[in-house]
Motif scaffolding. Structure first.
Motif, PDB file in Angstrom:
ATOM      1  N   ARG A  59       0.838  -1.212   0.000  1.00  0.00           N
ATOM      2  CA  ARG A  59       0.000   0.000   0.000  1.00  0.00           C
ATOM      3  C   ARG A  59       0.872   1.261   0.000  1.00  0.00           C
ATOM      4  O   ARG A  59       2.059   1.201   0.289  1.00  0.00           O
ATOM      5  CB  ARG A  59      -0.919  -0.036   1.198  1.00  0.00           C
ATOM      6  N   PRO A  60       0.286   2.412  -0.318  1.00  0.00           N
ATOM      7  CA  PRO A  60       1.073   3.650  -0.381  1.00  0.00           C
ATOM      8  C   PRO A  60       1.889   3.886   0.886  1.00  0.00           C
ATOM      9  O   PRO A  60       1.380   3.742   2.000  1.00  0.00           O
ATOM     10  CB  PRO A  60       0.011   4.733  -0.571  1.00  0.00           C
ATOM     11  N   HIS A  61       3.161   4.205   0.686  1.00  0.00           N
ATOM     12  CA  HIS A  61       4.099   4.441   1.777  1.00  0.00           C
ATOM     13  C   HIS A  61       5.242   5.307   1.268  1.00  0.00           C
ATOM     14  O   HIS A  61       5.326   5.588   0.076  1.00  0.00           O
ATOM     15  CB  HIS A  61       4.629   3.111   2.331  1.00  0.00           C
ATOM     16  N   ARG A  62       6.112   5.736   2.169  1.00  0.00           N
ATOM     17  CA  ARG A  62       7.284   6.539   1.823  1.00  0.00           C
ATOM     18  C   ARG A  62       8.528   5.872   2.364  1.00  0.00           C
ATOM     19  O   ARG A  62       8.489   5.248   3.422  1.00  0.00           O
ATOM     20  CB  ARG A  62       7.196   7.932   2.440  1.00  0.00           C
ATOM     21  N   ALA A  63       9.636   6.060   1.673  1.00  0.00           N
ATOM     22  CA  ALA A  63      10.939   5.635   2.176  1.00  0.00           C
ATOM     23  C   ALA A  63      11.692   6.881   2.621  1.00  0.00           C
ATOM     24  O   ALA A  63      11.496   7.964   2.066  1.00  0.00           O
ATOM     25  CB  ALA A  63      11.709   4.910   1.080  1.00  0.00           C
ATOM     26  N   ASP A  79       3.108   2.874  -8.586  1.00  0.00           N
ATOM     27  CA  ASP A  79       2.428   4.167  -8.676  1.00  0.00           C
ATOM     28  C   ASP A  79       3.205   5.172  -7.846  1.00  0.00           C
ATOM     29  O   ASP A  79       3.495   4.925  -6.675  1.00  0.00           O
ATOM     30  CB  ASP A  79       1.004   4.088  -8.128  1.00  0.00           C
ATOM     31  N   ALA A  80       3.562   6.296  -8.456  1.00  0.00           N
ATOM     32  CA  ALA A  80       4.263   7.377  -7.765  1.00  0.00           C
ATOM     33  C   ALA A  80       4.100   8.653  -8.567  1.00  0.00           C
ATOM     34  O   ALA A  80       4.112   8.618  -9.803  1.00  0.00           O
ATOM     35  CB  ALA A  80       5.748   7.054  -7.601  1.00  0.00           C
ATOM     36  N   GLU A  81       3.957   9.754  -7.879  1.00  0.00           N
ATOM     37  CA  GLU A  81       3.871  11.070  -8.500  1.00  0.00           C
ATOM     38  C   GLU A  81       2.801  11.149  -9.601  1.00  0.00           C
ATOM     39  O   GLU A  81       2.993  11.766 -10.633  1.00  0.00           O
ATOM     40  CB  GLU A  81       5.229  11.482  -9.054  1.00  0.00           C
ATOM     41  N   GLY A  82       1.672  10.501  -9.363  1.00  0.00           N
ATOM     42  CA  GLY A  82       0.574  10.564 -10.309  1.00  0.00           C
ATOM     43  C   GLY A  82       0.774   9.739 -11.569  1.00  0.00           C
ATOM     44  O   GLY A  82       0.018   9.892 -12.524  1.00  0.00           O
ATOM     45  N   LEU A  95      13.639   5.647  -7.240  1.00  0.00           N
ATOM     46  CA  LEU A  95      13.015   6.873  -6.730  1.00  0.00           C
ATOM     47  C   LEU A  95      14.060   7.607  -5.912  1.00  0.00           C
ATOM     48  O   LEU A  95      14.818   6.984  -5.162  1.00  0.00           O
ATOM     49  CB  LEU A  95      11.812   6.554  -5.831  1.00  0.00           C
ATOM     50  N   ASN A  96      14.057   8.924  -6.005  1.00  0.00           N
ATOM     51  CA  ASN A  96      15.061   9.703  -5.272  1.00  0.00           C
ATOM     52  C   ASN A  96      14.731   9.792  -3.790  1.00  0.00           C
ATOM     53  O   ASN A  96      13.758   9.216  -3.324  1.00  0.00           O
ATOM     54  CB  ASN A  96      15.245  11.085  -5.906  1.00  0.00           C
ATOM     55  N   ALA A  97      15.509  10.533  -3.063  1.00  0.00           N
ATOM     56  CA  ALA A  97      15.400  10.596  -1.606  1.00  0.00           C
ATOM     57  C   ALA A  97      14.330  11.549  -1.112  1.00  0.00           C
ATOM     58  O   ALA A  97      14.291  11.849   0.069  1.00  0.00           O
ATOM     59  CB  ALA A  97      16.758  10.993  -1.021  1.00  0.00           C
ATOM     60  N   GLY A  98      13.475  12.019  -1.966  1.00  0.00           N
ATOM     61  CA  GLY A  98      12.494  13.027  -1.574  1.00  0.00           C
ATOM     62  C   GLY A  98      11.319  12.530  -0.763  1.00  0.00           C
ATOM     63  O   GLY A  98      10.377  13.266  -0.528  1.00  0.00           O
ATOM     64  N   GLY A  99      11.344  11.289  -0.311  1.00  0.00           N
ATOM     65  CA  GLY A  99      10.218  10.782   0.467  1.00  0.00           C
ATOM     66  C   GLY A  99       8.960  10.669  -0.361  1.00  0.00           C
ATOM     67  O   GLY A  99       7.863  10.983   0.099  1.00  0.00           O
ATOM     68  N   ILE A 100       9.095  10.223  -1.582  1.00  0.00           N
ATOM     69  CA  ILE A 100       7.974  10.141  -2.519  1.00  0.00           C
ATOM     70  C   ILE A 100       7.030   9.013  -2.111  1.00  0.00           C
ATOM     71  O   ILE A 100       7.452   7.870  -1.930  1.00  0.00           O
ATOM     72  CB  ILE A 100       8.493   9.906  -3.950  1.00  0.00           C
ATOM     73  N   THR A 101       5.755   9.338  -1.968  1.00  0.00           N
ATOM     74  CA  THR A 101       4.755   8.311  -1.690  1.00  0.00           C
ATOM     75  C   THR A 101       4.618   7.426  -2.919  1.00  0.00           C
ATOM     76  O   THR A 101       4.487   7.925  -4.037  1.00  0.00           O
ATOM     77  CB  THR A 101       3.406   8.942  -1.317  1.00  0.00           C
ATOM     78  N   HIS A 102       4.645   6.122  -2.684  1.00  0.00           N
ATOM     79  CA  HIS A 102       4.540   5.174  -3.794  1.00  0.00           C
ATOM     80  C   HIS A 102       3.859   3.894  -3.309  1.00  0.00           C
ATOM     81  O   HIS A 102       3.781   3.638  -2.099  1.00  0.00           O
ATOM     82  CB  HIS A 102       5.921   4.856  -4.376  1.00  0.00           C
ATOM     83  N   SER A 103       3.359   3.125  -4.257  1.00  0.00           N
ATOM     84  CA  SER A 103       2.759   1.835  -3.950  1.00  0.00           C
ATOM     85  C   SER A 103       3.162   0.853  -5.039  1.00  0.00           C
ATOM     86  O   SER A 103       3.596   1.251  -6.126  1.00  0.00           O
ATOM     87  CB  SER A 103       1.230   1.945  -3.856  1.00  0.00           C
ATOM     88  N   VAL A 104       3.045  -0.433  -4.723  1.00  0.00           N
ATOM     89  CA  VAL A 104       3.423  -1.490  -5.656  1.00  0.00           C
ATOM     90  C   VAL A 104       2.312  -2.524  -5.669  1.00  0.00           C
ATOM     91  O   VAL A 104       1.768  -2.869  -4.618  1.00  0.00           O
ATOM     92  CB  VAL A 104       4.746  -2.179  -5.205  1.00  0.00           C
TER      93      VAL A 104
END
Length: 122
Positions: A59-63, A79-82, A95-104
């Motif tokens: 589910r959607p999360h951030r690193a 899914d990331a950044e729309g 994905l860069n270090a910007g704490g991008i919300t993403h899901s798989v």
């Protein structure tokens, strides 16, 4: 996930990914949606082998740092950044270090290596 029963830190580590994939697949046989196996966890670096059942998802999360995802078997959708990236076997995604919300998710099942550099540990 089963507890880690191998060294995850040290001056040199070596893994046969086919053996690790077999273990993850065995764990998937008794899990609902996914299985994960930490291969490396040393300072800011972690490498985890993740298996998803057909229809499985993270589910959607951030690193907290940059990540890479390398698809070893099957296919996933990130899914990331729309946007949605369809990633078949052999794909590498970052994905860069910007704490991008993403899901798989994986409609048909997959296994992938997730590498994370934890920014707060560096």
């Amino acid at each position: 996930m089963s507890p880690v029963k191998h060294p995850v830190t040290g001056t040199a580590l070596s893994f046969v990914l086919a053996d690790e994939l077999r273990i993850v697949r065995e764990e998937l046989a008794t899990s609902n949606e996914r299985s994960g196996r930490t291969l490396v966890k040393d300072g800011p670096l972690s490498v985890t082998l993740i298996g998803l059942h057909p229809g499985g998802e993270l589910r959607p999360h951030r690193a907290k740092g940059p990540i890479t995802v390398q698809v070893l078997d099957g296919a996933i959708e990130v899914d990331a950044e729309g946007r949605t990236w369809a990633l078949p076997t052999g794909s590498l995604f970052a994905l860069n270090a910007g704490g991008i919300t993403h899901s798989v998710r994986s409609p048909k099942g997959a296994a992938f290596l997730l590498t994370v550099i934890h920014a707060d540990s560096a």
